[in-house]
Design a protein around this motif. Structure first.
Motif, PDB file in Angstrom:
ATOM      1  N   ARG A 110       0.830  -1.217   0.000  1.00 45.34           N
ATOM      2  CA  ARG A 110       0.000   0.000   0.000  1.00 45.34           C
ATOM      3  C   ARG A 110       0.860   1.260   0.000  1.00 45.34           C
ATOM      4  O   ARG A 110       0.544   2.238  -0.683  1.00 45.34           O
ATOM      5  N   LEU A 153      -4.421  -0.022   9.775  1.00 44.68           N
ATOM      6  CA  LEU A 153      -5.664   0.741   9.968  1.00 44.68           C
ATOM      7  C   LEU A 153      -5.386   2.234  10.131  1.00 44.68           C
ATOM      8  O   LEU A 153      -6.208   3.074   9.723  1.00 44.68           O
ATOM      9  N   ARG A 156      -5.018   3.529   6.651  1.00 44.12           N
ATOM     10  CA  ARG A 156      -6.333   3.626   6.011  1.00 44.12           C
ATOM     11  C   ARG A 156      -7.140   4.792   6.571  1.00 44.12           C
ATOM     12  O   ARG A 156      -7.858   5.471   5.824  1.00 44.12           O
ATOM     13  N   GLY A 159      -6.216   7.863   5.050  1.00 47.93           N
ATOM     14  CA  GLY A 159      -6.740   7.945   3.691  1.00 47.93           C
ATOM     15  C   GLY A 159      -8.226   8.236   3.632  1.00 47.93           C
ATOM     16  O   GLY A 159      -8.811   8.228   2.546  1.00 47.93           O
ATOM     17  N   ARG A 161     -10.666   6.699   5.917  1.00 47.46           N
ATOM     18  CA  ARG A 161     -11.513   5.683   6.539  1.00 47.46           C
ATOM     19  C   ARG A 161     -11.825   6.045   7.992  1.00 47.46           C
ATOM     20  O   ARG A 161     -11.243   6.961   8.573  1.00 47.46           O
ATOM     21  N   TYR A 166      -9.397   1.373  14.108  1.00 44.06           N
ATOM     22  CA  TYR A 166      -8.034   1.620  14.615  1.00 44.06           C
ATOM     23  C   TYR A 166      -8.025   1.651  16.133  1.00 44.06           C
ATOM     24  O   TYR A 166      -7.198   0.982  16.775  1.00 44.06           O
ATOM     25  N   GLU A 277      -1.926   9.804   2.095  1.00 45.05           N
ATOM     26  CA  GLU A 277      -1.341   8.786   2.967  1.00 45.05           C
ATOM     27  C   GLU A 277       0.109   9.107   3.257  1.00 45.05           C
ATOM     28  O   GLU A 277       0.787   9.768   2.464  1.00 45.05           O
TER      29      GLU A 277
END
Length: 525
Positions: A110, A153, A156, A159, A161, A166, A277
């Motif tokens: 990622r 997490l 993410r 990004g 989410r 988390y 990110e």
């Protein structure tokens, strides 16, 4: 012409699946290799006997000792209920290590590209330290999996989410072992390096605050049980060097290239695949450095550091090494992508082959704390007879009988007043000094199961009952036979001449070669 985009999409999907699956499979193979060693060491024995108690019995124990492992014991209870044995005791750690390898691969893919994830996941799987704790019936491999999952997490959430998963994963990880809370400091540094906006800081602080509230009761209870880690000492330069080798390379042939690749990975700029990110370096570097550095620093005043407590930080090393290798590959123009990926896999295979002797050696019981409770029980099964009186010196020596009771079947534990299960303790409650003297007065022989250090003249027993054990056997009995193996000494004492009729019929004293006792080895938690 129409099939090309479809085939391209299929290839991407296949690569996306293969990147985490290959490291997972590799870790499962390494973790299952030699999983049944034929003996538990003392910390595993604690898991084995506590996790087979009822929930109220476990809950009662945690108020006195081992609160830091409470959630782990509760999770292991249904596992060992299936079949109490060494394989199932260690299997959750194997599965957790495999999950961590897959999560490291997903992080690398990622934050960089698929081949970085593949290389990083495999480097994690073949690390000897990872393999060691993947085969241990304790919580550290599960904590590492939780930390890797929480880090993914975090990426993410940055990004766009939700932050709730988390917070939940970090909280559960910290409940498995409270020192995982240092993961929050590592993630805070990631936010600093990524220069996230205020709204992101606000969301992260809410999640971190929720975690702190969840683990606060555990911190308060475990602080009251801090005597369990009184054996720890402030780490010095030797401790730092050992951790560097365990994280980045067990030998110089592996360590030097790994450090060079990590240096390449940390050179600016730190590109990210998505502007929302963080870069791989800003995630991996804090994860690698912050938990060990903070715990080592605190331990200069209040010793709390042990390598196993920061196992979860190791994931940063393979991520950086893989990213450095990718940077070098991309610096060479016109290299085919497939050739680069295969070359990286071959390099990982060479590293694995080089470390194979270490991985094989780690499958030995001798590498696990220096004691094999199964061997001690086997000696007892061979030498003890039904009704034989037994003394454990000190009381923690009873762990061999708790982990492998078959060897001590139908023997009489002279000093035991209340069993470990019913008393809510790890090793039971013993009678007082006066009561023990009365019980020993009626015996013409007794078997002593002793830790090697307990037989040294310089050892000072911590309890009055243990002091009576040693004093009475030395003053009123004499040794006849002795067996020593895997960190436990079994010695037969018979009452001195004139004190009991059986003394006259005793066999002549037999000396057997034994290994010299080592220094005291307190319980490790």
């Amino acid at each position: 012409m129409i099939n090309r985009p479809m085939n391209k999409g299929k290839n991407k999907k296949t690569a996306a699946v293969a990147v985490p699956v290959i490291p997972v499979v590799a870790m499962l193979v390494i973790g299952c290799w030699g999983l049944d060693r034929g003996g538990m060491w003392r910390d595993e024995a604690a898991t084995f006997q506590v996790a087979r108690r009822t929930v109220p019995q476990i809950w009662r124990l945690l108020h006195e000792v081992d609160a830091v492992h409470g959630l782990y014991y509760l999770l292991m209870r249904p596992v060992l209920a299936l079949h109490p044995g060494e394989v199932l005791l260690r299997l959750p750690s194997v599965l957790a290590a495999a999950a961590t390898a897959g999560l490291v691969a997903l992080l690398g893919a990622r934050l960089a590209r698929p081949r970085v994830g593949l290389w990083a996941g495999l480097l994690y799987a073949i690390n000897p330290m990872v393999g060691h704790y993947a085969q241990e019936g304790r919580s550290y491999a599960l904590v590492a999996a939780g930390a890797a999952g929480a880090t993914l997490l975090l990426v993410r959430a940055l990004g766009g989410r939700s932050w709730t998963p988390y917070a939940v994963v970090v909280a559960v990880t910290c409940l498995l072992h409270e020192f995982a809370v240092l993961l929050l400091l590592a993630h805070a540094l990631t936010l600093v390096l990524a220069r996230v906006p205020r709204r992101v800081w606000a969301a992260w602080l809410c999640a971190a605050g929720a975690v702190a509230l969840v683990i606060l009761p555990l911190v308060l209870v475990s602080h009251a049980q801090s005597a369990q880690v009184s054996w720890l000492r402030p780490p010095g330069q030797g401790g730092v060097n050992r951790l560097v080798h365990r994280f980045a390379g067990s030998t110089d042939e592996v360590l030097v290239p790994c450090l060079l690749l990590m240096y390449v990975a940390l050179r600016r700029p730190w590109p990210s695949r998505d502007g929302h990110e963080p870069s791989l370096a800003s995630v991996a570097l804090p994860l690698l450095l912050v938990p060990p550095a903070v715990l080592m620093t605190v331990s200069q005043w209040s010793p709390l550091y042990d390598d196993r407590y920061v196992l979860y930080a190791l994931a940063g090393a393979p991520l950086l090494a893989a990213f450095g290798a990718d940077r070098l590959a991309r610096a060479v123009p016109r290299l085919p992508r497939a050739a680069v990926t295969v070359a990286g896999l071959l390099a990982v295979a060479v590293v694995c082959a080089h470390q194979l002797p270490l991985l094989r050696q780690d499958r030995s019981v001798a590498q696990r704390g220096g004691d094999n409770l199964a061997a001690a029980s086997a000696i007892a099964a061979r030498e003890l007879r039904p009704g034989d009186p037994v003394l454990f010196l000190p009381a923690i020596g009873r762990r061999s009988a708790l982990a492998y009771p078959k060897g001590f079947h139908d023997t009489r534990d002279v000093a035991l007043a209340e069993s470990a299960r019913t008393s809510g303790t790890l090793y039971g409650v013993e009678v007082g000094p006066a009561a023990l003297r009365r019980q020993l007065a009626g015996l013409d022989h007794v078997w002593l199961v002793a830790e090697p250090y307990a037989l040294r003249p310089t050892w000072s027993p911590g309890s009055a009952t243990d002091r009576v054990k040693r004093a009475v056997v030395e003053e009123e009995f004499e040794p006849r036979r002795e067996f020593s193996d895997s960190g436990v000494t079994l010695r037969l004492y018979e009452r001195r001449a004139g004190a009991a009729p059986r003394q006259e019929r005793g066999a002549p004293r037999l000396q057997r070669s034994v290994s010299p006792p080592g220094p005291p080895r307190p319980e490790r938690r």
